[in-house]
Design an enzyme around this catalytic site. Structure first.
Site, short mmCIF file in Angstrom:
data_model
loop_
_atom_site.label_atom_id
_atom_site.label_comp_id
_atom_site.label_asym_id
_atom_site.label_seq_id
_atom_site.Cartn_x
_atom_site.Cartn_y
_atom_site.Cartn_z
N CYS A 157 86.21 69.78 33.22
CA CYS A 157 86.34 68.54 32.93
C CYS A 157 87.38 68.15 31.81
O CYS A 157 87.52 68.85 30.97
CB CYS A 157 84.96 68.06 32.15
SG CYS A 157 84.76 66.34 31.89
N CYS A 194 78.00 67.55 27.99
CA CYS A 194 77.80 68.89 28.35
C CYS A 194 78.27 69.73 27.17
O CYS A 194 79.24 69.86 26.82
CB CYS A 194 78.90 69.27 29.48
SG CYS A 194 78.45 68.34 30.96
N TYR A 223 50.48 63.30 32.83
CA TYR A 223 51.81 62.83 32.38
C TYR A 223 52.31 62.83 33.59
O TYR A 223 53.54 63.39 34.16
CB TYR A 223 52.54 63.77 31.41
CG TYR A 223 51.64 64.07 30.29
CD1 TYR A 223 51.83 63.28 29.16
CD2 TYR A 223 51.16 65.41 30.02
CE1 TYR A 223 50.97 63.56 27.98
CE2 TYR A 223 50.37 65.57 28.87
CZ TYR A 223 50.37 64.78 28.03
OH TYR A 223 49.82 65.08 26.54
N GLU A 257 48.99 58.56 33.57
CA GLU A 257 50.40 58.33 32.87
C GLU A 257 50.27 57.08 32.03
O GLU A 257 49.72 56.19 32.30
CB GLU A 257 51.13 58.22 34.09
CG GLU A 257 52.53 57.26 33.76
CD GLU A 257 53.75 57.75 33.05
OE1 GLU A 257 53.92 59.10 33.07
OE2 GLU A 257 54.16 57.27 32.03
N CYS A 315 59.92 70.65 29.34
CA CYS A 315 61.36 70.34 28.96
C CYS A 315 61.45 70.80 27.56
O CYS A 315 62.62 70.70 27.17
CB CYS A 315 61.74 69.03 29.35
SG CYS A 315 60.84 67.84 28.43
C1 LIG Z 1 58.61 64.53 31.40
S1 LIG Z 1 57.98 63.05 32.03
C2 LIG Z 1 57.05 63.75 33.62
C3 LIG Z 1 57.16 62.84 34.68
C4 LIG Z 1 56.56 63.44 35.96
N1 LIG Z 1 55.67 64.57 35.93
C5 LIG Z 1 57.87 63.57 36.96
O1 LIG Z 1 58.22 64.78 37.21
O2 LIG Z 1 58.72 62.71 37.26
C6 LIG Z 1 56.64 62.87 31.08
C7 LIG Z 1 55.84 61.64 31.34
O3 LIG Z 1 54.66 61.38 30.46
C8 LIG Z 1 54.37 59.95 30.18
N2 LIG Z 1 53.93 60.20 28.75
C9 LIG Z 1 54.19 60.17 27.58
N3 LIG Z 1 53.36 60.08 26.79
C10 LIG Z 1 52.05 59.98 27.40
C11 LIG Z 1 50.63 60.07 26.83
N4 LIG Z 1 50.25 59.98 25.53
N5 LIG Z 1 49.74 59.73 28.10
C12 LIG Z 1 50.32 59.92 29.37
N6 LIG Z 1 51.36 59.84 29.69
C13 LIG Z 1 52.54 59.97 29.00
C14 LIG Z 1 55.82 59.43 30.24
O4 LIG Z 1 55.80 58.00 30.21
C15 LIG Z 1 56.41 60.23 31.38
O5 LIG Z 1 56.47 59.78 32.41
#
Ligand SMILES: C[S@@+](CC[C@H](N)C(=O)[O-])C[C@H]1O[C@@H](n2cnc3c(N)ncnc32)[C@H](O)[C@@H]1O
Length: 452
Positions: A72, A81, A313, A334, A409
């Site tokens: 890059c 990156c 989540y 969610e 993550c």
């Molecule tokens: C890492 S993402 C995972 C999304 C999904 N599982 C995917 O693979 O696309 C985490 C998710 O948790 C939600 N989130 C954050 N805090 C939360 C809470 N206290 N209760 C429920 N959901 C929450 C966020 O909006 C987000 O959509």
């Protein structure tokens, strides 16, 4: 005696989780941006503290064998990156080892349970979403990326982790802005109009969405010409959307969209499942590895078809829909209401009737479900970087879910939560890191826990 501004020769022995080299000087940890383990370097100390120092890389005396020429033109300048200057095989080794050490140090997890990370066959061009800030340079529009640690735009026509088509799209938008004297947004004064260009690409369908983010709600001058240029030159263009973000904020997208061409969405698939993707909806950015990640989550869930599964989540329900094909029932939870709506629509789109979604905080919804006598045989959690709320883990343990699959993550918060689960009736069975973001230090991990 170590002095601020002093120059020293050191060997780099490790990496931080942000991809910064670590060396030692009389036992003191020295953090050196741009240095790689096994480099011998001359550094200049820029900040001296009791327990650590920060230093600038002045010269490389002996190059680490892990180094490669980054693919890059703006590697090391743009903040995207962090470790493109490290060979891909070495990146994978570093990530596997980092997950092992973090889980052991914070969570007391046995290293032998952590598998080698699953990398990509081709770790380039993997992103399905790109966000280009728009600025002005030498009197002309410039589209590129932010310089590391700043909001200065580094023009870039070709980003090697993005899809190639972005090169053409950004060139066309740039020409349109210049030829039509479209005002470019200046965040210092909150003046001007065109802020960002965002592209989304369905890797399986080939469908493309171009989002023009503006401060003002008015239709852009001569935008029909831009649409014509995009239609003529971008095969797969399905929609062009104007997103309005009037706020003085670092958030890229505003909450309002106006469809300028097409129907405002694109479709893509993960495995057999079809998803609607709108400008605001969250969709994993590496579709190839997402399939691998969700495949692992499904494998670790060991479903037999009779289970009630909680997907906590759940975002737009991607994991829920994967699980629903092998479970009796899936309940997604969610916090973002729009995402819950998308999840329900995606279930419909795929003819899935055994998945339902609740909007709310997991730490409130899950205890409520438990009080109503609704229990999970298996739970999948995919929390944000801060990990799971302890109330969620506590209720899962009270309801004696026989298996918990944790998609993370952030290995550090996974490790903290693993410790809690190990102390509350679960044991770690398997840990699988997956490389979702080659050339960055981010690592995604799937970890399975079994009820003891
Ligand atoms: C890492 S993402 C995972 C999304 C999904 N599982 C995917 O693979 O696309 C985490 C998710 O948790 C939600 N989130 C954050 N805090 C939360 C809470 N206290 N209760 C429920 N959901 C929450 C966020 O909006 C987000 O959509």
């Amino acid at each position: 005696m170590i002095n601020e501004n002093g120059k020293y020769e050191i060997e780099i022995v490790d990496f931080t989780d942000k991809g910064c080299g670590i060396g030692r000087l009389d036992g003191l940890a020295v953090f050196v941006e741009g240095a790689v383990p096994k480099d011998r370097v001359i550094v200049e100390i820029t900040k001296l503290k009791k327990n650590y120092a920060q230093a600038k890389l002045v010269d490389i005396i002996e190059k680490s064998p892990l180094r490669v020429e980054p693919a890059c033109e703006i590697a090391g300048i743009c903040g995207g990156c962090q470790i493109m200057h490290v060979g891909y095989e070495s990146q994978l080794d570093i990530k596997s080892e980092s997950v092992r050490q973090t889980l052991k140090r914070i969570g007391g997890v046995d290293e032998s349970l952590v598998n080698e990370i699953i990398g990509m066959e081709n770790p380039y061009g993997y992103r399905n979403k790109a966000q280009f800030p728009v600025g002005v340079q030498n009197g002309e529009a410039a589209l590129g990326f932010y310089k590391k640690g700043s909001h200065e735009i580094v023009p870039c026509s070709k980003c090697s982790i993005q899809h190639d088509i972005n090169e053409k799209i950004t060139a066309i938008v740039k020409e349109y802005i210049n030829e039509n004297s479209i005002e470019v947004y200046d965040e210092r004064f909150h003046k001007g109009n065109m802020r960002h260009v965002v592209t989304k690409i369905g890797f399986t369908t080939g469908e493309i969405m171009v989002v023009l983010v503006t401060k003002a709600a008015a239709r852009l001058k001569g935008v029909e010409k831009l649409v014509d240029m995009l239609k003529n030159e971008i095969p797969g263009l399905r929609t062009v959307v104007q997103n309005i973000n009037p706020d003085k904020t670092n958030r890229i997208l505003g909450f309002k969209n106006k469809t300028i061409h097409g129907d405002g969405i694109i479709n893509d698939y993960i495995g057999e499942l079809k998803f609607n993707i709108s400008p605001l909806s969250f969709f994993q950015v590496n579709p190839v590895q997402t399939k691998v990640l969700y495949g692992k989550a499904l494998e670790y869930a060991q479903l037999e078809g009779e289970e009630t599964v909680f997907d906590i989540y759940s975002g737009i329900g991607t994991i829920s829909l994967f699980l629903s094909q092998k479970a009796k029932k899936v309940i997604g939870v969610e916090i973002v209401e729009d995402a819950v709506r998308d999840a329900a629509e995606n279930a419909k789109l795929n003819g899935i009737e055994n998945a339902e979604f609740y909007a709310g905080k997991a730490e409130e919804v899950i205890p409520n479900l438990y009080k109503q006598g609704i229990r999970a045989d298996v739970a999948v959690v995919d929390p944000p970087r801060k990990g799971c709320d302890e109330r969620v883990l506590s209720v899962l343990s009270s309801m004696q879910a026989k298996r918990i699959v944790y998609v993370s993550c952030n290995p550090a918060t996974l490790a903290r939560d693993a410790k809690y689960l190990e102390e509350n009736g679960y044991t770690v069975e398997n840990v699988q890191p997956v490389d979702m973001f080659p050339h960055t230090m981010h690592t995604e991990v799937v970890c399975s826990f079994k009820r003891v």
